[in-house]
Design a protein around this motif. Structure first.
Motif, short mmCIF file in Angstrom:
data_model
loop_
_atom_site.label_atom_id
_atom_site.label_comp_id
_atom_site.label_asym_id
_atom_site.label_seq_id
_atom_site.Cartn_x
_atom_site.Cartn_y
_atom_site.Cartn_z
N GLY A 177 -1.25 -11.97 -57.97
CA GLY A 177 -1.32 -13.38 -58.32
C GLY A 177 -0.47 -14.28 -57.46
O GLY A 177 -0.51 -15.50 -57.60
N GLY A 178 0.32 -13.70 -56.55
CA GLY A 178 1.09 -14.50 -55.62
C GLY A 178 2.60 -14.44 -55.77
O GLY A 178 3.32 -15.16 -55.07
N LEU A 179 3.12 -13.59 -56.64
CA LEU A 179 4.57 -13.49 -56.80
C LEU A 179 5.19 -12.86 -55.55
O LEU A 179 4.86 -11.73 -55.19
CB LEU A 179 4.91 -12.63 -58.02
N PRO A 180 6.12 -13.55 -54.88
CA PRO A 180 6.80 -12.95 -53.73
C PRO A 180 7.68 -11.79 -54.18
O PRO A 180 8.28 -11.84 -55.26
CB PRO A 180 7.66 -14.10 -53.18
N VAL A 181 7.77 -10.74 -53.37
CA VAL A 181 8.59 -9.60 -53.73
C VAL A 181 10.04 -10.02 -53.93
O VAL A 181 10.76 -9.45 -54.75
CB VAL A 181 8.48 -8.49 -52.67
N LEU A 210 7.12 0.08 -55.48
CA LEU A 210 7.21 1.06 -54.39
C LEU A 210 5.83 1.46 -53.87
O LEU A 210 5.71 1.90 -52.73
CB LEU A 210 7.99 2.29 -54.85
N LYS A 211 4.81 1.32 -54.70
CA LYS A 211 3.44 1.62 -54.26
C LYS A 211 2.76 0.38 -53.69
O LYS A 211 1.93 0.49 -52.78
CB LYS A 211 2.62 2.15 -55.45
N LEU A 212 3.10 -0.77 -54.24
CA LEU A 212 2.44 -2.00 -53.83
C LEU A 212 3.07 -2.62 -52.59
O LEU A 212 2.37 -3.12 -51.70
CB LEU A 212 2.49 -3.02 -54.98
N GLU A 213 4.39 -2.62 -52.53
CA GLU A 213 5.15 -3.20 -51.41
C GLU A 213 6.32 -2.25 -51.10
O GLU A 213 7.45 -2.50 -51.51
CB GLU A 213 5.68 -4.59 -51.77
N PRO A 214 6.07 -1.13 -50.43
CA PRO A 214 7.10 -0.10 -50.21
C PRO A 214 8.40 -0.68 -49.66
O PRO A 214 8.40 -1.52 -48.76
CB PRO A 214 6.42 0.84 -49.20
N ARG A 215 9.50 -0.19 -50.24
CA ARG A 215 10.82 -0.62 -49.83
C ARG A 215 11.84 0.44 -50.25
O ARG A 215 11.45 1.48 -50.79
CB ARG A 215 11.16 -1.99 -50.44
N ASP A 216 13.11 0.20 -50.02
CA ASP A 216 14.16 1.15 -50.38
C ASP A 216 14.21 1.33 -51.90
O ASP A 216 14.40 0.35 -52.63
CB ASP A 216 15.50 0.62 -49.88
N PRO A 217 14.01 2.56 -52.41
CA PRO A 217 14.07 2.79 -53.86
C PRO A 217 15.39 2.36 -54.49
O PRO A 217 15.43 2.05 -55.68
CB PRO A 217 13.86 4.31 -53.98
N ALA A 218 16.46 2.34 -53.70
CA ALA A 218 17.75 1.91 -54.23
C ALA A 218 17.68 0.46 -54.71
O ALA A 218 18.37 0.07 -55.66
CB ALA A 218 18.84 2.07 -53.19
N ASP A 219 16.85 -0.34 -54.05
CA ASP A 219 16.69 -1.74 -54.46
C ASP A 219 16.09 -1.81 -55.86
O ASP A 219 16.57 -2.57 -56.71
CB ASP A 219 15.78 -2.48 -53.48
N THR A 220 15.04 -1.04 -56.07
CA THR A 220 14.35 -1.12 -57.36
C THR A 220 15.23 -0.60 -58.50
O THR A 220 15.18 -1.13 -59.61
CB THR A 220 13.02 -0.36 -57.33
N ILE A 221 16.02 0.43 -58.22
CA ILE A 221 16.93 0.95 -59.25
C ILE A 221 17.94 -0.12 -59.63
O ILE A 221 18.27 -0.33 -60.81
CB ILE A 221 17.64 2.22 -58.77
N SER A 222 18.42 -0.82 -58.64
CA SER A 222 19.37 -1.91 -58.89
C SER A 222 18.74 -3.00 -59.75
O SER A 222 19.37 -3.53 -60.66
CB SER A 222 19.84 -2.50 -57.56
#
Length: 234
Positions: A40-44, A172-184
């Motif tokens: 829907g347009g939400l920036p990561v 992590l599936k939609l916009e892959p990045r460092d998993p440490a970010d998502t845990i934070s």
């Protein structure tokens, strides 16, 4: 197999398992609103704020519903009867998006299928299995908490964490990045509403469940349900 009235250590283990995204109840197919939001347009960059906003609105509805379901289930153990109809109506009234309600019913079936293997003799879960349609996820979670000996506060925390973690894992599936970010992000989200956990744990009636909504997220969910190609159901 976990006994119906487990020790505290066992109930804590159950809490950790319920909060594990690998649990085959929908984490692999349910993004907790993240895919609809990104499509829907939400920036990561705005995902952390989205997670906290969701935790303060729709997640409180889910957690409150689960806590009340746990209370009603425990009460039914002495009266030998349980009626979740009023609770389901209260939950539905606080979940205006039909796409979100449908996704919750699918998740409810997944949780109920798992619970029927682990707690086959739990009366409330057995009656839920006999229904033509499984209750929504939050109510099944409350029933599981009652069967597993999970406290109301732990149940509220599991619900909050599960919603945040499912959404963050989907990133992590939609916009892959460092998993440490998502845990934070997840930890920050849980911390943002931790002060509400004791309040949620005291809920015993459907009318006391929070009624905070998220119209933008609901709109995204409705649009997402019409897509022919998507990674997640919701």
């Amino acid at each position: 197999m976990t006994p119906e009235f487990p020790t505290h250590a066992a109930s804590v283990t159950v809490a950790m398992l319920l909060a594990d995204a690998r649990l085959p109840s929908g984490g692999h197919a349910h993004s907790a609103g993240m895919e609809p939001a990104i499509v829907g347009g939400l920036p990561v960059a705005d995902v952390p704020a989205f997670l906290i906003g969701r935790a303060r609105t729709t997640t409180l509805v889910e957690a409150g519903t689960a806590v009340v379901a746990r209370h009603l289930t425990l009460r039914s153990m002495t009266s030998n009867s349980i009626d979740m109809w009023e609770l389901e109506r209260a939950w539905a009234a606080r979940t205006p998006s039909s796409a979100m309600r449908d996704a919750s019913l699918v998740l409810g079936r997944g949780y109920l299928r798992l619970a029927s293997r682990v707690w086959p003799h739990a009366a409330a879960l057995r009656r839920a299995r006999e229904r033509s349609e499984a209750p929504p996820r939050a109510i099944v979670l409350g029933m599981i908490a009652a069967a597993a000996g999970l406290s109301a506060e732990d149940l509220a925390r599991v619900t909050i964490y599960d919603e945040a973690h499912s959404a963050a894992a989907a990133v992590l599936k939609l916009e892959p990045r460092d998993p440490a970010d998502t845990i934070s992000w997840v930890l920050d989200t849980c911390a943002a509403v931790e002060h509400l956990v004791p309040v949620l744990a005291e809920l015993t009636t459907p009318d006391a469940i929070p009624a905070a909504g998220a119209p933008q997220a609901e709109g995204w969910a409705e649009s997402h349900a019409l897509m022919s190609q998507r990674l997640f159901r919701a």
